[in-house]
Design a protein around this motif. Structure first.
Motif, PDB file in Angstrom:
ATOM      1  N   VAL A  77     -33.679  41.644-113.285  1.00  0.00           N
ATOM      2  CA  VAL A  77     -34.099  41.752-112.022  1.00  0.00           C
ATOM      3  C   VAL A  77     -35.188  41.556-111.963  1.00  0.00           C
ATOM      4  O   VAL A  77     -35.597  40.438-110.310  1.00  0.00           O
ATOM      5  CB  VAL A  77     -33.265  43.429-111.520  1.00  0.00           C
TER       6      VAL A  77
ATOM      7  N   ALA B 204     -36.793  38.839-109.631  1.00  0.00           N
ATOM      8  CA  ALA B 204     -37.994  38.361-107.974  1.00  0.00           C
ATOM      9  C   ALA B 204     -38.702  37.356-108.199  1.00  0.00           C
ATOM     10  O   ALA B 204     -39.299  37.033-107.478  1.00  0.00           O
ATOM     11  CB  ALA B 204     -37.270  39.815-108.231  1.00  0.00           C
TER      12      ALA B 204
ATOM     13  N   ALA C 296     -38.121  43.475-104.368  1.00  0.00           N
ATOM     14  CA  ALA C 296     -37.597  44.223-104.965  1.00  0.00           C
ATOM     15  C   ALA C 296     -37.404  45.392-104.249  1.00  0.00           C
ATOM     16  O   ALA C 296     -38.264  45.596-103.931  1.00  0.00           O
ATOM     17  CB  ALA C 296     -37.867  43.741-105.855  1.00  0.00           C
TER      18      ALA C 296
ATOM     19  N   SER D  33     -34.198  52.420-111.324  1.00  0.00           N
ATOM     20  CA  SER D  33     -33.321  50.751-110.457  1.00  0.00           C
ATOM     21  C   SER D  33     -33.752  50.065-110.047  1.00  0.00           C
ATOM     22  O   SER D  33     -35.126  50.364-109.555  1.00  0.00           O
ATOM     23  CB  SER D  33     -32.156  51.384-109.961  1.00  0.00           C
TER      24      SER D  33
ATOM     25  N   HIS E  70     -33.072  46.401-107.281  1.00  0.00           N
ATOM     26  CA  HIS E  70     -32.390  45.618-106.692  1.00  0.00           C
ATOM     27  C   HIS E  70     -33.151  44.177-106.473  1.00  0.00           C
ATOM     28  O   HIS E  70     -33.982  44.708-105.543  1.00  0.00           O
ATOM     29  CB  HIS E  70     -32.069  46.748-105.535  1.00  0.00           C
ATOM     30  N   GLU E  71     -32.359  42.920-106.690  1.00  0.00           N
ATOM     31  CA  GLU E  71     -33.522  41.989-105.818  1.00  0.00           C
ATOM     32  C   GLU E  71     -32.825  41.536-104.609  1.00  0.00           C
ATOM     33  O   GLU E  71     -31.366  41.714-104.093  1.00  0.00           O
ATOM     34  CB  GLU E  71     -33.175  40.588-106.712  1.00  0.00           C
TER      35      GLU E  71
END
Length: 330
Positions: free
Chosen positions: A156, A160, A167, A218, A220-221
């Motif tokens: 991820v 990015a 991100a 964790s 997330h893009e």
């Protein structure tokens, strides 16, 4: 490393590794009882404890070091330790460490003195059995896989960086034992010794940060582009950076509180008025500063930052109110 006569450095290291879990399991132990348990004298245990509070987890900020209650130790001869829960867990080898250890033991077994060969051979057998007995299994010797082996974080972050997008990460800060969510502009990944770091601009902290990838829980893009597409990744190999978010705190210490200078790494100090000394520390937690000041009271004053001083004053007043009933001290 100072040891008592007949007590070697390896003896002290072995005792230290056993001492912390022993103390954590009991909460509070009398100094003489601990000495009897480990078959040594109280003076040696006290030297062990004074060595302990100079150790801790990376990056070695004040809040990362093992806490030893020196007042209880010197006054009531009672041992209390804190901020060392990670030593209560069993130590596990990484795959590379286990493999290196097996190779080293195999090299030693033939050249070792006869009386040591049996011990080395038994240790080697246990390691190889844990690895599955086959050489190719040694690299898999790890009861719990490392975060990078099981996490989807790395691809991820790489995506990015390649796309030039922000991100959102959830990051664990061990010095505060907290997980915080933040939006970052990833610039690059860099390996420093055996640790992989993400170099990024953190919008939450409004500053450059180097995040240990194995502490990113964790990622997330996002669709939003980074604020500065032309920003280059920094060179992190010089060892100057820290992945903790730090604040410079200035304390004015009266003589009874000067032990702080010996106990914690200070970044600067200068004489203050009336035989006091002003010291600067890099800290990663405001809560840790408040806890320290409550221990030092009334022999310490928080000079900066002003926001910390205001918050501490409010916290101290709230604490005092707990001891009051209808406005009368209990």
């Amino acid at each position: 490393m100072t040891t008592s006569p007949g007590d070697t450095a390896p003896d002290q290291v072995a005792r230290l590794l056993a001492l912390v879990p022993y103390l954590l399991a009991r909460g509070e132990v009398r100094l003489d009882d601990a000495a009897a348990h480990f078959g040594t004298d109280a003076d040696q245990i006290e030297r062990d404890l004074r060595l302990l509070f100079m150790t801790g987890i990376s990056p070695g900020l004040p809040g990362d070091l093992i806490e030893v209650d020196l007042e209880a130790l010197e006054g009531d001869r009672v041992i209390r330790v804190d901020n060392a829960d990670y030593l209560a867990r069993p130590v596990r080898f990484s795959p590379a460490e286990a493999t290196a250890l097996v190779v080293a033991l195999r090299t030693m077994v033939e050249a070792a003195p006869h009386e040591a060969r049996d011990v080395i051979a038994r240790t080697l057998t246990k390691l190889e059995q844990a690895a599955g007995a086959e050489d190719e299994g040694l690299l898999r010797l790890h009861v719990t896989p490392t975060p990078l082996e099981t996490s989807a974080v790395l691809p991820v972050l790489e995506a990015a960086i390649a796309h030039g997008t922000q991100a959102e990460i959830t990051y664990h800060v061990p010095s505060r034992d907290e997980a915080s969510r933040r939006v970052v502009d990833p610039r690059g990944l860099a390996r420093v010794e055996e640790v992989l770091y993400l170099d990024a601009w953190c919008h939450t902290a409004e500053g450059d940060r180097a995040f240990r990838v194995d502490r990113i829980l964790s990622a997330h893009e996002l669709d939003t582009p980074v604020a500065d597409p032309g920003a280059r990744a920094r060179d992190l190999t010089g060892g100057w950076f820290t992945d903790a978010e730090t604040t410079t705190v200035t304390l004015r210490l009266a003589p009874p509180a000067r032990w702080v200078v010996e106990y914690y790494p200070v970044t600067g100090q200068r004489p203050g008025p009336d035989d006091t000394v002003d010291v600067e520390l890099e800290v990663a937690s405001e809560q840790w500063v408040q806890s320290l000041l409550l221990r030092l009271a009334p022999h310490a004053t928080l000079l900066a930052p002003a926001a910390y001083a205001t918050a501490f004053t409010e916290a101290a007043r709230a604490t005092l109110r707990l001891y009051q009933v209808d406005g009368v001290d209990s």
